[in-house]
Design an enzyme around this catalytic site. Sequence first.
Site, PDB file in Angstrom:
ATOM      1  CG  ASP A 149       2.900 -23.643 -45.891  1.00 27.80           C
ATOM      2  OD1 ASP A 149       3.308 -23.015 -44.908  1.00 27.80           O
ATOM      3  OD2 ASP A 149       2.459 -24.802 -45.836  1.00 27.80           O
ATOM      4  N   GLY A 203       0.526 -17.399 -38.539  1.00 26.90           N
ATOM      5  CA  GLY A 203       0.222 -16.264 -37.668  1.00 26.90           C
ATOM      6  C   GLY A 203       1.451 -15.601 -37.071  1.00 26.90           C
ATOM      7  CG  ASP A 224      -0.542 -27.206 -40.042  1.00 22.82           C
ATOM      8  OD1 ASP A 224      -0.313 -25.996 -40.256  1.00 22.82           O
ATOM      9  OD2 ASP A 224      -0.083 -28.118 -40.750  1.00 22.82           O
TER      10      ASP A 224
END
Length: 404
Positions: A149, A203, A224
Amino acid sequence: MNFRLRFFVLLVAVAMLSATAVIAQSPVAQTPPMGWNSWNYFAGKVDDKGIRAAADQIVATGMKDAGYIYVNIDDTWEGERDASGVIHSNAKFPDMKALADYVHSKGLKIGIYSGPGTKTCAGFPASLGHEEQDAETYAEWGIDYLKYDLCSFRDDVMQKQDPDDKAAQMKLMIAAYEKMGKALQAASAKNGHPIVFSLCQYGWDSPWEWAPALGGNLWRTTGDIQARWQSIYDIASQQSGLEKYAGPGHWNDPDMLEVGNGKLSLAENRTHFSWWAMLAAPLLAGNDLPNMKPEVNAILTNRDVIAIDQDPLGKQGKHAYSDGEVEVWTRELQGGALAIAVINVGSDRYSTHPFHLDLARIGLGSQQTGKDLWTGKTINLTNNEPIELPSHDILLVRLDHPQS
Ligand code: GAL
């Protein structure tokens, strides 16, 4: 046998053995990964006990038999690094290796979470400068899946190194994912078992174009998800056009499931799950498994819908057409079959005001027979026949033999 002949036979045997070893290590994520992830419901409250309970429940509720395999620990497991830089889990996870062994003993696989910056999104240590070391630690623990992440890498590196150059920032980001991709491949090769690589960078800069080349098995396509219809709808809408980038081993990830979370109605849960299946999305449940309601369990284990998601052809579904608040999506399946989803995405069209499905607009003849995947019954579709759908509900049909 003379010495040369014996040597030759030995060489052939070794070659055959190593070929078997390569074949045995089958490539991962040939269909979209299925499992459960701790974040959407438990967030920072995840611990060793909760992961064991989730693994137990996946087996007890029939989810494992339906295909849910990965039990993924999201953020907040990370402890400190020792003097040699090795990462340790924090007090919530006393023994990661023992936990991985437990999950494996249930016939399941285990996933973990980190990021390319100094800190994860929840402020725990991430992998910057320790990529190879962390990949090796995960492999030693027996980890099968990594969600990586972006989080603090944005400030730590991108913003700091190139504050005024977005293109340069994106290059840094891609290089950071490439670095972990390579580290995972090296660690997997050394330890003999593959690790799924899940990119989570919301993205940015079209990961569908570059993530597969650096070993990405899935990549988030948006920010999210939240357990609200609007969030599910917005994310699903943003998948339109990305279908050409998905396929066996590499998938668009519209984020984890919210089925069973928040105040989603049953219709919304059904539609969310069906839509993700049409999108060939990873099916990572994110609900409270020990307290799951039977009707939520029934949605998550609908084998017909799962079969759409897991179709071996791996072709992501596409938006066929919209008519006001009703959307029609189609997905080509193995053997010439077709899935059709008719979704009432609006809140203002009532079931007494039916929608007329135009079969010609999706390339079909005027009479079709298939299976309604939510009633389990045979359904006959006739061109322009009225379909009554309550708000946010779906008609999901599988045609094994579409007629032209
Ligand atoms: C977000 C990510 C979420 C969750 C969270 C943990 O960036 O998109 O899925 O992993 O971080 O802090």
